[in-house]
Design an enzyme around this catalytic site. Structure first.
Site, PDB file in Angstrom:
ATOM      1  N   LYS A 130      15.720 -16.547   1.568  1.00  0.00           N
ATOM      2  CA  LYS A 130      17.076 -16.082   2.097  1.00  0.00           C
ATOM      3  C   LYS A 130      17.116 -14.520   2.438  1.00  0.00           C
ATOM      4  CE  LYS A 130      21.880 -15.700   1.241  1.00  0.00           C
ATOM      5  NZ  LYS A 130      23.145 -15.677  -0.018  1.00  0.00           N
ATOM      6  N   GLU A 181      34.787  -9.493  -3.152  1.00  0.00           N
ATOM      7  CA  GLU A 181      33.974  -9.829  -3.889  1.00  0.00           C
ATOM      8  C   GLU A 181      33.849  -8.703  -5.074  1.00  0.00           C
ATOM      9  OE1 GLU A 181      30.465 -11.432  -1.983  1.00  0.00           O
ATOM     10  OE2 GLU A 181      29.065 -11.359  -3.796  1.00  0.00           O
TER      11      GLU A 181
HETATM   12  C1  LIG Z   1      27.621  -9.927   4.090  1.00  0.00           C
HETATM   13  C2  LIG Z   1      29.040 -10.481   3.834  1.00  0.00           C
HETATM   14  O1  LIG Z   1      29.468 -11.047   3.189  1.00  0.00           O
HETATM   15  C3  LIG Z   1      28.872 -11.875   2.136  1.00  0.00           C
HETATM   16  C4  LIG Z   1      27.898 -13.103   2.610  1.00  0.00           C
HETATM   17  C5  LIG Z   1      28.580 -14.431   2.536  1.00  0.00           C
HETATM   18  C6  LIG Z   1      28.061 -15.344   3.165  1.00  0.00           C
HETATM   19  O2  LIG Z   1      26.735 -15.505   3.666  1.00  0.00           O
HETATM   20  O3  LIG Z   1      28.438 -16.513   3.099  1.00  0.00           O
HETATM   21  C7  LIG Z   1      29.669 -14.315   1.938  1.00  0.00           C
HETATM   22  C8  LIG Z   1      30.585 -13.510   1.226  1.00  0.00           C
HETATM   23  C9  LIG Z   1      29.684 -12.057   1.100  1.00  0.00           C
HETATM   24  O4  LIG Z   1      28.976 -12.001  -0.232  1.00  0.00           O
HETATM   25  C10 LIG Z   1      30.206  -9.758   4.996  1.00  0.00           C
HETATM   26  O5  LIG Z   1      31.075  -9.728   4.631  1.00  0.00           O
HETATM   27  O6  LIG Z   1      29.573  -8.720   5.844  1.00  0.00           O
END
Ligand SMILES: C=C(O[C@@H]1C=C(C(=O)O)C=C[C@H]1O)C(=O)O
Length: 380
Positions: A130, A181
């Protein structure tokens, strides 16, 4: 670090909040509280932070960059205020309209799609599992933005988020955002919680309607998103295990929402060993695969290779802790670097083997839309 450098840093003062400055150096809202720095800020290192906070009967606040090898930027304010969060309640559109930008760069980003496709090919080759790839959107303004009004809209639109505004040292820019978050929070007795999010879907045009509920259910059933989420939880659990006396990570994630997005989230709780601070806990898991990837070192390398900008504090941590080390650190997301004549917005998405370049580009457009809405600009 030598004593000389430590003392030099400790004595370095940032300029006090003054009327020439459009806005406070540091403001953050967590739950029902808003915290604002006041008076001169004393720069501290992670090593000297708590000692200085104790001596000044104050707290520590600041930023940790995305790149875990770079030092944190932390301060102890001369004094600070904690208030009831003014905008806690129902989200509204915000009351300020801003001038239209003279130019916006980055709405369509072919290079981003290319990077996603390339990363997927490498994952299918077994190189890694990932990586979170991000992109930026920059709006240029001939007529200046009012910084305090920008933050006002942000807090009105995102009353449940971890909202923050931090004046970047030696710059006219403010880093502002509405993060959903929580990376790490501790309370007395070492009790902690962390709420990683991974797996996202854009909400319907009318959040709360049937279509919106179906989008949430679909996200919960999506094998791709559940796998992406599990990668994050496994990593956090294994990093926290040696530091904790108790650790509880539910096996199944929950759905959570922002005004723009559905997310899969897991509330991990427990008790830290010894006298570890909230920042120690956050540091132990940062950067989680929610913002970086797995394995971490390869993900970090790929991010440097694929992204055409320096993340700086985007994907880092923003927060504060008291002189006992208890406090909250949120992920720097759904954010922008804002100065009167320019706003640079940041957003990323977790890329796994099942990712498609177009849908990840669309997901980042939705995430950019959180701050886009604050400024009244379209991100797609
Ligand atoms: C990277 C981001 O968000 C992150 C990535 C996410 C995902 O890939 O689903 C969800 C929430 C965050 O941990 C962002 O908002 O820029």
């Amino acid at each position: 670090m030598s004593t000389l450098t430590t003392n030099a840093l400790r004595e370095r003062k940032f300029s006090p909040v003054s009327i020439e400055q459009p806005f406070a150096d540091f403001v953050m809202s967590v739950g029902h509280q808003s915290i604002t720095s006041a008076g001169a800020l004393t720069a501290v290192t992670e090593e000297t932070a708590l000692e200085t906070a104790r001596a000044q009967k104050s707290i520590v606040m600041g930023l940790v960059p995305f790149d875990p090898s770079r030092p944190a930027t932390l301060w102890v304010p001369q004094s600070y205020t904690v208030e009831e969060r003014k905008d806690a309640g129902t989200a509204t559109d915000g009351s300020h309209n801003f001038p239209a930008p003279s130019r916006v760069e980055g709405i369509d980003n072919p290079r981003y799609r290319q990077a996603v496709g390339d990363a997927v090919a490498r994952m299918n080759n077994g190189e890694f599992d990932k990586v979170v790839l991000a992109r930026t959107l920059t709006a240029h303004y001939d007529q200046p933005l009012n910084i305090a009004d920008v933050y006002d809209n942000l807090t009105l639109q995102q009353p449940r988020a971890y909202t923050f505004s931090v004046k970047l040292p030696d710059s006219d820019e403010y880093l502002m955002g509405a993060s959903p978050e929580l990376v790490f929070k501790t309370e007395a007795g070492g009790r902690f919680n962390t709420h990683p999010l991974a797996g996202s879907a854009q909400r319907s045009a009318h959040p709360g309607d049937l279509e919106d509920m179906q989008i949430g259910e679909q996200l919960m059933r999506s094998a791709k998103d559940r796998a992406e989420h599990a990668t994050v939880i496994d990593d956090i659990r294994s990093r926290l295990a040696p530091l904790t006396e108790e650790l509880d990570a539910p096996a199944v994630p929950e759905l959570m929402t922002t005004p723009q997005l559905w997310h899969l989230g897991t509330k991990i709780t427990g008790v830290l060993k010894g006298h570890l601070s909230s920042l120690d806990g956050a540091r132990a898991i940062h950067p989680t695969p929610a913002i970086c990837g797995t394995p971490r070192d390869i993900a970090l390398e790929s991010i440097r290779e694929y992204e055409d900008f320096d993340r700086g504090y985007f994907g880092g941590l923003v927060g504060y802790m008291d002189a006992d080390g208890n406090g909250s650190w949120a992920l720097v997301l759904r954010c922008a670097r804002v100065s009167p004549h320019r706003a640079t917005l940041f957003a990323g998405a977790g890329i796994v083997r099942a990712s498609q370049p177009e849908s990840e580009h669309a997901e980042t457009a939705t995430k950019l839309g959180t701050f886009g809405k604050v400024l009244g600009i379209s991100t797609r």
